[in-house]
Design an enzyme around this catalytic site. Structure first.
Site, PDB file in Angstrom:
ATOM      1  N   GLU A 174      -4.625  -4.328  -0.796  1.00  0.00           N
ATOM      2  CA  GLU A 174      -6.035  -3.397  -0.144  1.00  0.00           C
ATOM      3  C   GLU A 174      -6.425  -2.948  -1.787  1.00  0.00           C
ATOM      4  OE1 GLU A 174      -3.661  -2.155   1.016  1.00  0.00           O
ATOM      5  OE2 GLU A 174      -4.040  -0.663   2.006  1.00  0.00           O
ATOM      6  N   ARG A 175      -5.930  -3.259  -2.906  1.00  0.00           N
ATOM      7  CA  ARG A 175      -5.938  -2.214  -4.399  1.00  0.00           C
ATOM      8  C   ARG A 175      -6.553  -3.438  -5.100  1.00  0.00           C
ATOM      9  NH1 ARG A 175      -1.208   2.532  -4.111  1.00  0.00           N
ATOM     10  NH2 ARG A 175      -1.616   3.015  -1.995  1.00  0.00           N
ATOM     11  N   SER A 224       6.970   1.100  -0.898  1.00  0.00           N
ATOM     12  CA  SER A 224       8.006   2.379  -1.065  1.00  0.00           C
ATOM     13  C   SER A 224       8.362   2.764  -0.143  1.00  0.00           C
ATOM     14  CB  SER A 224       6.428   3.839  -0.695  1.00  0.00           C
ATOM     15  OG  SER A 224       5.844   3.616   0.653  1.00  0.00           O
ATOM     16  N   CYS A 279       8.778  -0.722  -9.888  1.00  0.00           N
ATOM     17  CA  CYS A 279       9.634  -0.336  -9.473  1.00  0.00           C
ATOM     18  C   CYS A 279      10.283   0.189 -10.306  1.00  0.00           C
ATOM     19  CB  CYS A 279      10.014  -1.296  -8.624  1.00  0.00           C
ATOM     20  SG  CYS A 279       9.933  -2.634  -9.071  1.00  0.00           S
TER      21      CYS A 279
HETATM   22  P1  NAD Z   1       3.034   0.904  -0.488  1.00  0.00           P
HETATM   23  O1  NAD Z   1       4.186   1.315   0.345  1.00  0.00           O
HETATM   24  O2  NAD Z   1       1.296   2.284   0.046  1.00  0.00           O
HETATM   25  O3  NAD Z   1       2.376  -0.377   0.714  1.00  0.00           O
HETATM   26  C1  NAD Z   1       2.556  -1.024   0.197  1.00  0.00           C
HETATM   27  C2  NAD Z   1       2.253  -2.949   1.599  1.00  0.00           C
HETATM   28  O4  NAD Z   1       2.467  -1.785   2.596  1.00  0.00           O
HETATM   29  C3  NAD Z   1       0.586  -2.718   1.237  1.00  0.00           C
HETATM   30  O5  NAD Z   1       0.492  -4.070   1.520  1.00  0.00           O
HETATM   31  C4  NAD Z   1      -0.656  -1.846   2.427  1.00  0.00           C
HETATM   32  O6  NAD Z   1      -1.108  -2.128   3.145  1.00  0.00           O
HETATM   33  C5  NAD Z   1       1.019  -1.883   3.545  1.00  0.00           C
HETATM   34  N1  NAD Z   1       0.893  -0.452   4.267  1.00  0.00           N
HETATM   35  C6  NAD Z   1       1.000   1.042   2.832  1.00  0.00           C
HETATM   36  N2  NAD Z   1       1.103   1.955   4.398  1.00  0.00           N
HETATM   37  C7  NAD Z   1       1.286   1.535   5.379  1.00  0.00           C
HETATM   38  C8  NAD Z   1       1.672   1.525   6.768  1.00  0.00           C
HETATM   39  N3  NAD Z   1       1.116   2.774   6.884  1.00  0.00           N
HETATM   40  N4  NAD Z   1       1.848   0.747   7.272  1.00  0.00           N
HETATM   41  C9  NAD Z   1       1.723  -0.712   7.988  1.00  0.00           C
HETATM   42  N5  NAD Z   1       1.419  -1.349   5.813  1.00  0.00           N
HETATM   43  C10 NAD Z   1       1.211   0.258   5.141  1.00  0.00           C
HETATM   44  O7  NAD Z   1       3.104   0.939  -1.168  1.00  0.00           O
HETATM   45  P2  NAD Z   1       2.509   0.466  -2.448  1.00  0.00           P
HETATM   46  O8  NAD Z   1       2.103   1.755  -3.605  1.00  0.00           O
HETATM   47  O9  NAD Z   1       1.255  -0.485  -2.909  1.00  0.00           O
HETATM   48  O10 NAD Z   1       3.454   0.202  -4.148  1.00  0.00           O
HETATM   49  C11 NAD Z   1       4.475   0.980  -4.590  1.00  0.00           C
HETATM   50  C12 NAD Z   1       5.564   1.243  -3.917  1.00  0.00           C
HETATM   51  O11 NAD Z   1       6.044  -0.095  -4.089  1.00  0.00           O
HETATM   52  C13 NAD Z   1       6.499   2.089  -5.167  1.00  0.00           C
HETATM   53  O12 NAD Z   1       7.049   3.123  -4.142  1.00  0.00           O
HETATM   54  C14 NAD Z   1       7.464   0.721  -5.949  1.00  0.00           C
HETATM   55  O13 NAD Z   1       8.838   2.047  -5.925  1.00  0.00           O
HETATM   56  C15 NAD Z   1       7.470  -0.073  -5.164  1.00  0.00           C
HETATM   57  N6  NAD Z   1       7.887  -0.985  -5.230  1.00  0.00           N
HETATM   58  C16 NAD Z   1       9.385  -0.667  -5.246  1.00  0.00           C
HETATM   59  C17 NAD Z   1       9.929  -2.346  -5.403  1.00  0.00           C
HETATM   60  C18 NAD Z   1      10.592  -2.892  -5.527  1.00  0.00           C
HETATM   61  O14 NAD Z   1      11.967  -3.763  -5.965  1.00  0.00           O
HETATM   62  N7  NAD Z   1      11.465  -2.019  -4.712  1.00  0.00           N
HETATM   63  C19 NAD Z   1       8.861  -3.387  -6.348  1.00  0.00           C
HETATM   64  C20 NAD Z   1       7.782  -3.240  -6.363  1.00  0.00           C
HETATM   65  C21 NAD Z   1       6.893  -2.296  -5.834  1.00  0.00           C
END
Ligand code: NAD
Length: 496
Positions: A174-175, A224, A279
């Site tokens: 959503e960001r 995450s 990531c």
């Molecule tokens: P995030 O986990 O906060 O959000 C990811 C998605 O989950 C978003 O679409 C968000 O709307 C949704 N979400 C957030 N909170 C939720 C909840 N409580 N319940 C259900 N859905 C929820 O991650 P972010 O801040 O958008 O992205 C950064 C993170 O992603 C970092 O930890 C990074 O390491 C990771 N990442 C990992 C990879 C990989 O390949 N392993 C790649 C890119 C990013």
């Protein structure tokens, strides 16, 4: 103010609840995005289920043509999409174009669908009996993606899902939601039938609706680790296939025989590129023995040379962080590291950019003498902070990496083939670079970490993507001319 709608069945769909979308370089709210819930997810699933009836029956040639057209449009609109991403994420336009290129490579992999979907055939497994297998799509599948690669991470998923005959529901971050709608319009222009690719925006409510919807067969998640764990638990409990990639803490080990200038150059780019919000960002440099002092000296020089500014200004190396909360979290972490005994060699806190005083900027920070007990080492900071951990031997460096809960990527800088071989065989990490700091595999390999960086057992894209979005059928065939000569029996059939 512009409100970013859902995209369902080939059309924009409004919503009532909304959330702000910021420009991180100015700190100003620049749009609103609709926040979907179970009704929106259900509408998208209905559209995708109806589209599946025809799309799953389309020929490989039709699907390949759509993928080729989609690829061409991604090339033609790269600059425009790059600017859209930069304006909502904060990364530089060139960096955004880089993520589009890497994502496009997955489309290129999907263009080879005819080759990768070939089944196998065994002639005469028994007299007059042949066996062949083939793979079929699952149905409606969903992707839930993070903010840091608003184009590339979804592109890891939907080209393969769609090329293999599934229909797709994307719930982007959503960001920075606009890239998803732009991609939806490109698919439509490429000739993809309405309902095959849908976007529902939102946060937890939309995700929860996806995890429990009985019409969704599989969920791909990247984000995450705590949310990856939650998604994996909920969606597998609901009987879905799940791939769930989590967070990271990536170490780059530097041996004394490495070219320090070369290593520092690449570690700097890997640590501070995209403001550390990758990531695969290098967040820890493990300096072995005599390498440490020289390495820190060059890293300090390079960190001070980094040009911090708005992502759309030519010459900017590093843009702002995505939100005010991220900026505060990262700056607090530098303060905590200092209080816990780390030396702050370069302090990025409080960095102001002329004309962008309210932007979410922080400068690059370099921390030396970090120990594995400190918060700056243990937490995924997801910002432009590089921690130096000093050890005496390569084996100690490997032990540090293996004791860390994450295992996404790692790198070794060395001139020794023996050290490189030992490192890649012993280290408990999914993606390894030898003199390559950010070892993101090509689209025809799979992407995924070990340990807390990947929950469950499905990496993403490449051959694993084909496997994830399809299931096999095995057919054992006998034709009547031969069958007439073979008596039917009540015993379990055996080969003869
Ligand atoms: P995030 O986990 O906060 O959000 C990811 C998605 O989950 C978003 O679409 C968000 O709307 C949704 N979400 C957030 N909170 C939720 C909840 N409580 N319940 C259900 N859905 C929820 O991650 P972010 O801040 O958008 O992205 C950064 C993170 O992603 C970092 O930890 C990074 O390491 C990771 N990442 C990992 C990879 C990989 O390949 N392993 C790649 C890119 C990013």
């Amino acid at each position: 103010m512009n409100t970013i709608p859902h995209w369902i069945n080939g059309s924009p769909v409004p919503g009532t609840d909304t959330a702000p979308v910021f420009n991180p370089a100015t700190g100003a709210e620049q749009a609103r995005v609709v926040l979907g819930g179970s009704a929106d997810v259900d509408a998208a699933v209905q559209a995708a289920s109806a589209a599946f009836e025809t799309w799953s029956q389309s020929s490989l040639s039709q699907r390949t043509q759509v993928m080729f057209a989609f690829r061409r449009l991604l090339v033609e609109h790269e600059e425009e999409l790059g600017r859209i991403i930069s304006a909502e994420h904060g990364k530089t336009v060139d960096d955004a174009r880089g993520e589009i290129t890497r994502g496009r490579e997955v489309v290129e992999f999907a263009c080879g669908l005819g080759e990768v979907l070939k089944g196998s055939f065994s002639d005469q497994v028994s007299r007059g009996v042949d066996v062949h297998d083939f793979r079929q799509p699952l149905g409606v599948v969903a992707g839930v993606t993070p903010f840091n690669f608003p184009a590339m991470v979804p592109l890891w998923m939907h080209p393969i899902a769609i090329a293999t005959g599934n229909t797709f529901l994307l719930k982007p971050s959503e960001r920075d939601p606009s890239a998803a709608n732009f991609v939806a319009a490109l698919y439509q222009k490429a000739g993809l039938p309405d309902g095959v690719f849908n976007v529902v925006h939102g946060g937890k409510d939309a995700v929860d609706a996806i995890l429990t919807h009985p019409g969704i067969e599989a969920v791909s998640f990247v984000g995450s680790t705590p949310i990856a764990q939650y998604v994996h638990e909920q969606a597998t409990a609901a009987g879905k296939r799940v791939q769930a990639l989590g967070g990271a803490k990536n170490h780059a080990v530097v041996l004394p025989d490495a070219d320090l200038e070369f290593a520092a150059n690449h570690i700097t780019a890997g640590a501070y590129g995209s403001a550390g919000e990758r990531c695969m960002a290098v967040s820890v440099a493990v300096a072995v023995g005599d390498a440490a002092d020289g390495l820190v000296e060059v890293l300090e020089r390079k960190a001070r040379e980094i040009n911090v500014g708005p992502g759309d200004l030519p010459g900017t190396d590093m843009g702002p962080l995505v939100t005010k909360a991220a900026q505060e979290r990262v700056e607090n972490a530098v303060g905590t590291a200092q209080a816990q005994g780390a030396s702050v060699v370069v302090d990025g806190r409080g960095r102001k950019v002329d004309g962008h005083e309210d932007g979410f900027f922080t400068g690059p920070s370099l921390l030396d003498h970090v120990t594995t007990a400190m918060d700056a080492y243990r937490e995924e900071l997801f910002g432009p902070v590089l921690a130096i951990v000093r050890v005496d031997t390569l084996d100690q460096a490997i032990d540090v990496i293996n004791a860390n809960p994450y295992g996404n990527g790692t790198a070794l800088f060395t001139a020794s083939g023996e050290a490189a071989r030992r490192f890649q065989r012993r280290v408990k990490v999914g993606m390894i670079g030898i003199n390559v700091p950010v070892p993101v595999p090509m689209s025809y390999y799979s992407f995924g970490g070990w340990k807390d960086s990947l929950i469950g057992d499905h990496p993403i894209h490449g051959p694993e993507g084909i496997r994830f979005y399809t299931r096999p059928k095995v057919v054992t065939t006998r034709w009547p001319q031969q069958a007439q000569q073979i008596a039917a029996g009540f015993d379990f059939p055996t080969s003869n």
